[in-house]
Design an enzyme around this catalytic site. Structure first.
Site, PDB file in Angstrom:
ATOM      1  N   GLU A 196       7.424  77.328  56.939  1.00  0.00           N
ATOM      2  CA  GLU A 196       8.800  77.693  56.589  1.00  0.00           C
ATOM      3  C   GLU A 196       8.703  78.473  55.277  1.00  0.00           C
ATOM      4  OE1 GLU A 196      13.229  76.109  55.414  1.00  0.00           O
ATOM      5  OE2 GLU A 196      11.472  75.043  54.729  1.00  0.00           O
TER       6      GLU A 196
ATOM      7  N   ASP B 159       7.360  72.247  55.860  1.00  0.00           N
ATOM      8  CA  ASP B 159       8.655  72.391  55.194  1.00  0.00           C
ATOM      9  C   ASP B 159       8.501  73.053  53.821  1.00  0.00           C
ATOM     10  OD1 ASP B 159      11.550  71.606  55.164  1.00  0.00           O
ATOM     11  OD2 ASP B 159      10.892  70.602  53.336  1.00  0.00           O
TER      12      ASP B 159
END
Ligand code: GLC
Length: 527
Positions: A253, A209
């Site tokens: 990401e 993330d």
């Protein structure tokens, strides 16, 4: 066997290079216990659906204990499962059952920040200024009455919150998500151990993330946290851990407009792949899409890294809605909430976009509900909006709930077989025509298109290369290693198809053998 290597790929180059990966937003996938929130029991009961769909892996959004200030991206314990979702034992069973069906499991790891309920943050609050416990986060004295600097949170408002003893802590996202200090070796060790914890339990990969923002320069007056060189040392360490397990992958990401900087994350000793947000953000226009594809392939080819093709996820408006708007590109900073959308046009384009994405070389992501052609839900009552963006923006940005509404499985009215209780976000009545049950009987449905495409893709597409065919400025046409030809008409008038043997799959009906506007087709070559 799912995950096997498509033609054009050297067999031992890695399953991820051509994989189709399905993103499970667990909260909204299927509810097994009737409390209105999706869970592991629900997912396990629907695994066969995913096997039938033809995906090689699932990526689950965070499933850890969390106060859910940001849909689980506020993690209170990285080695356990949120009780609303189930137990660690159930997660282990899920991993095993998925493997039995040939589906690999990818978990979401959130290294930039924890929850303010994480044991370390509570310890830091209790230990007070100057303590070692505070060194794991970014605590600073303020300047005058204000925060240490003027950095703003990505969700809106200041990126600093003051604690009762007067110090401030940094949170790039919500105040309930304090940022870790990655200069601290204890933080680095902790995450290496978290990786091992999940790899030991059989997970096949990790989605990282907010991967580019871990390293900060707090002395800078300007916001200075995106893409510092130091972040690469972290991923080199992570790669050594994943390599020591074999076949386990790291997916970043990484939202970066600069492709050269983006490419740095894909060096051979760093991440295996990263999401292609350039493609996701592209307008539904031939020149923009072609430029994005060319840039993507050039970037990845030079590193021998597989490209990824992403049309949607839990943070962006659903493609059906996006592609039906007057402005079809995506921009995180201008979400175009409420911009009118012609959903019929959007759905036609989304079908064509799916065939385009699945034909391109590399791996492809399918966000749950994309295969059903769900639209963005734009009328969630304000009192039910859960996304922290809503509060943080002073009620000006509705946020991401519209793409997180629970899936419609069956029946004629909400909760559409998703739950026996009340879904945590309301489903539109119009989804009665979009349930899995309704679509599996209909050969023209989005679901059947995805199933057919994923099956063909496994055999004929995936990793490899393309050669463009010159069919004019408004048409994207290319040949893949297997000989399969993909043609997408982005112009306003029907076009002739190139020479071919047969039509394998089309996103919509042909018009007297010609390819209509906003339609894609897969062809076999002349033999
Ligand atoms: C990522 C996630 C998003 C989350 C944010 C903070 O962008 O995809 O959902 O809110 O990070 O963790």
């Amino acid at each position: 066997m799912p995950g096997s290597t498509p033609p054009g790929t050297t067999p031992d180059r890695g399953w991820w290079r051509g994989a189709a990966i399905y993103q499970v937003y667990l909260r909204s996938f299927a509810d097994g216990n009737g409390d209105g929130t999706g869970d592991l029991a629900g997912l396990r009961s629907r695994l066969q659906y995913l096997a039938d769909l033809g995906v090689d892996a699932i990526w689950l959004n965070p499933w850890y204990p969390s106060p859910m200030a940001d849909g689980g991206y506020d993690v209170a314990d990285y080695r356990s499962i949120e009780p609303v979702f189930g137990t660690l034992a159930e997660a282990e069973k899920l991993i095993e059952e998925a493997h039995d069906l040939g589906i690999r499991t990818i978990v979401d790891v959130v290294p930039n920040h924890a929850s303010d309920q994480h044991a370390w943050f509570r310890e830091a609050l209790a230990a007070g200024p100057g303590s070692e416990a505070r060194e794991r986060f970014w605590f600073r004295p303020g300047v005058g009455d204000g925060p240490p600097n003027g950095w703003q949170s990505i969700f809106g408002g200041p990126a600093w919150t003051q604690v009762p003893d007067g110090e401030w802590y940094l949170h790039l996202f919500a105040p309930e998500q304090p940022d870790f200090n990655w200069n601290n070796p204890a933080v680095r060790e902790e995450f290496l151990d978290v990786l091992r914890f999940w790899f030991d339990r059989g997970v096949d990969g990790v989605r990282i993330d907010s991967a580019a923002v871990l390293v900060k320069d707090l002395d800078s007056v300007e916001e200075s946290y995106t893409d510092h060189d130091g972040v690469h040392d972290i991923y080199r360490e992570w790669r050594r851990v994943s390599d020591s397990y074999g076949g386990r992958i790291l997916i970043g990401e990484v939202w970066l407009p600069d492709q050269d900087r983006f490419a740095n994350y894909l060096r051979a000793d760093e991440l295996h792949t990263a999401f292609n947000f350039d493609f996701l953000s592209s307008a539904w226009e031939p020149a923009a899409l072609r430029a994005s594809i060319d840039l993507t392939l050039a970037t990845h080819l030079s590193l021998d890294a597989p490209a990824t093709w992403v049309l949607s996820n839990h943070d962006v408006a659903r493609p059906v809605t996006r592609y039906g708007r007057a402005v079809t590109s995506w921009d995180n900073a201008d979400r175009r909430d409420g911009m009118p959308s012609d959903l019929e046009l959007g759905r036609r384009r989304a079908r064509a976009a799916a065939l385009l994405a699945m034909a391109l070389p590399g791996s492809v992501y399918v966000y749950q509900g994309e295969e059903l052609g769900l639209n963005e839900v734009e009328d969630i009552p304000e009192e039910l909006i859960d996304d922290p963006m809503w509060e943080r923006s002073g009620h000006t940005v509705r946020g991401r709930d519209g793409c997180r509404v629970p899936l419609p499985w069956s029946g004629d009215e909400p909760p559409f077989g998703y739950s026996t209780g009340t879904p945590w976000l309301p489903q539109p009545a119009s989804w009665r025509d979009l349930t899995v049950e309704a679509q599996q009987e209909d050969p023209e449905s989005m679901l059947r298109l995805y199933r057919s495409a994923l099956r063909l893709r496994r055999r004929l597409l995936g990793d490899g290369t393309i050669a463009w065919l010159p069919l004019g400025d408004e048409v994207l046409a290319f040949v893949r290693d297997s000989g399969l030809i993909c043609v997408v008409n982005l112009g306003s008038a029907p076009v002739d198809l190139p020479a071919h043997d047969s039509v394998l799959l089309a996103s919509g009906p042909l018009a007297d053998g010609r390819l209509p506007s906003d339609t894609a087709v897969w062809l076999t070559p002349l033999s």
